[in-house]
Design an enzyme around this catalytic site. Structure first.
Site, PDB file in Angstrom:
ATOM      1  N   ASP A  38       0.878  -1.167   0.000  1.00 49.76           N
ATOM      2  CA  ASP A  38       0.000   0.000   0.000  1.00 49.76           C
ATOM      3  C   ASP A  38       0.914   1.214   0.000  1.00 49.76           C
ATOM      4  O   ASP A  38       2.073   1.129   0.429  1.00 49.76           O
ATOM      5  CB  ASP A  38      -0.918   0.024   1.224  1.00 49.76           C
ATOM      6  N   ASP A  64       5.074   3.282  -3.710  1.00 46.35           N
ATOM      7  CA  ASP A  64       4.266   3.917  -4.749  1.00 46.35           C
ATOM      8  C   ASP A  64       4.379   3.061  -6.009  1.00 46.35           C
ATOM      9  O   ASP A  64       5.432   3.029  -6.659  1.00 46.35           O
ATOM     10  CB  ASP A  64       4.786   5.329  -5.015  1.00 46.35           C
ATOM     11  N   VAL A  65       3.305   2.360  -6.354  1.00 46.93           N
ATOM     12  CA  VAL A  65       3.383   1.415  -7.468  1.00 46.93           C
ATOM     13  C   VAL A  65       3.245   2.084  -8.828  1.00 46.93           C
ATOM     14  O   VAL A  65       3.146   1.410  -9.852  1.00 46.93           O
ATOM     15  CB  VAL A  65       2.344   0.279  -7.317  1.00 46.93           C
ATOM     16  N   ASN A  91      -4.135  -4.323  -7.788  1.00 43.49           N
ATOM     17  CA  ASN A  91      -5.391  -3.824  -7.230  1.00 43.49           C
ATOM     18  C   ASN A  91      -5.340  -2.341  -6.886  1.00 43.49           C
ATOM     19  O   ASN A  91      -6.381  -1.724  -6.704  1.00 43.49           O
ATOM     20  CB  ASN A  91      -5.721  -4.638  -5.966  1.00 43.49           C
ATOM     21  N   SER A 144     -13.242  -3.298 -13.765  1.00 43.69           N
ATOM     22  CA  SER A 144     -14.527  -2.810 -13.257  1.00 43.69           C
ATOM     23  C   SER A 144     -15.610  -3.075 -14.284  1.00 43.69           C
ATOM     24  O   SER A 144     -15.377  -2.899 -15.487  1.00 43.69           O
ATOM     25  CB  SER A 144     -14.460  -1.306 -12.969  1.00 43.69           C
ATOM     26  N   TYR A 157     -12.017   7.232 -15.890  1.00 39.64           N
ATOM     27  CA  TYR A 157     -11.850   5.960 -15.169  1.00 39.64           C
ATOM     28  C   TYR A 157     -12.156   4.788 -16.093  1.00 39.64           C
ATOM     29  O   TYR A 157     -11.406   3.802 -16.155  1.00 39.64           O
ATOM     30  CB  TYR A 157     -12.782   5.974 -13.968  1.00 39.64           C
TER      31      TYR A 157
END
Length: 250
Positions: A38, A64-65, A91, A144, A157
């Site tokens: 995270d 920080d991905v 995710n 999504s 998005y």
């Protein structure tokens, strides 16, 4: 009941809460050693601590991905402590403001692309060499069903989530010979902490368009991810699996 995993390492990004935390805890139940990522160190450690308290093996790897150097350093730290990542679950997400076309600008679209396109790319490039060396692995993306359902103000998005489908299908064709599967789980509306209390009339209108008349819960997504991470899913790749209770888009 599937056999527990022996020594495999699963990395879940954005696992300090919500769907990511549920996925991390579910994979730990299956025996995976869980690397909890995270951006925020404290929630990541809370998830890892909960897994350890329940008898699993986990550690927090805050990073920080969307930062290439940070992703490479994180994956190397995981390899050093636990071994190579054999399951990577992309995710992590960021702010999701509702912005209509009149106010939408390219920088806002890029913010979505950072999490849903750039981050999975960085993760894949960091973990795939270890998967190849180990003889296989799993890349699992979180998409999504909003890409199908659509909603005003969500075009940035939706565009990023659609691009993620392209990455999933393209990489599946490239990595199949390496015994690495690449799939995407597309949740419907799964209320989590940030959604607060949902009014009864909102729920009633929603359930009228859904075959299974209840809210989805994080474990519905976690269980699907756990299946895709398992040996039983070795012949499934390049797929987008929608988990939304049979919601009717029209």
């Amino acid at each position: 009941m599937r056999e527990p995993v022996d020594g495999g390492v699963a990395l879940i990004t954005g696992a300090g809460g919500g769907l990511g935390r549920a996925i991390a805890r579910r994979l730990a139940v299956d025996g995976w050693t869980v690397a909890v990522n995270d951006l925020r160190p404290e929630p990541a450690e809370e998830t890892a601590a909960a897994i350890r308290t329940a008898g699993g093996r986990a550690a927090a790897f805050p990073a920080d991905v969307t930062d290439p150097a940070a992703v490479d350093a994180m994956v190397e730290a995981i390899r050093t402590e636990f071994g190579p990542v054999l399951v990577s679950v992309a995710n992590a997400s960021g702010p999701q403001p509702v912005v209509g076309l009149d106010e939408l600008d390219w920088d806002q679209v890029l913010t979505h692309l950072e999490f849903f396109v750039k981050s999975p790319l960085l993760l894949a490039k960091a973990v795939v060499p270890g998967m190849r060396a180990a003889g296989g692995g799993r890349l699992i993306h979180l998409g999504s069903d909003l890409f199908d359902r659509a909603d005003p103000g969500w075009s940035g998005y939706m565009a990023a989530k659609g691009a993620l489908v392209g990455l999933t299908r393209g990489w599946a064709t490239e990595l199949g010979l390496d015994k690495i599967t690449v799939n995407l789980v597309a949740p419907g509306w799964i209320p989590v902490e940030r959604h607060g209390v949902i009014a009864d009339e909102v729920a009633d209108a929603w359930f009228a368009r859904q075959d299974v008349p209840r809210w989805g819960v994080p474990d519905d997504i976690a269980n699907t991810v756990a299946f895709l991470a398992s040996d039983e899913a070795g012949f499934i790749t390049g797929q987008r699996i929608t988990v939304n209770g049979g919601f009717h888009y029209l």
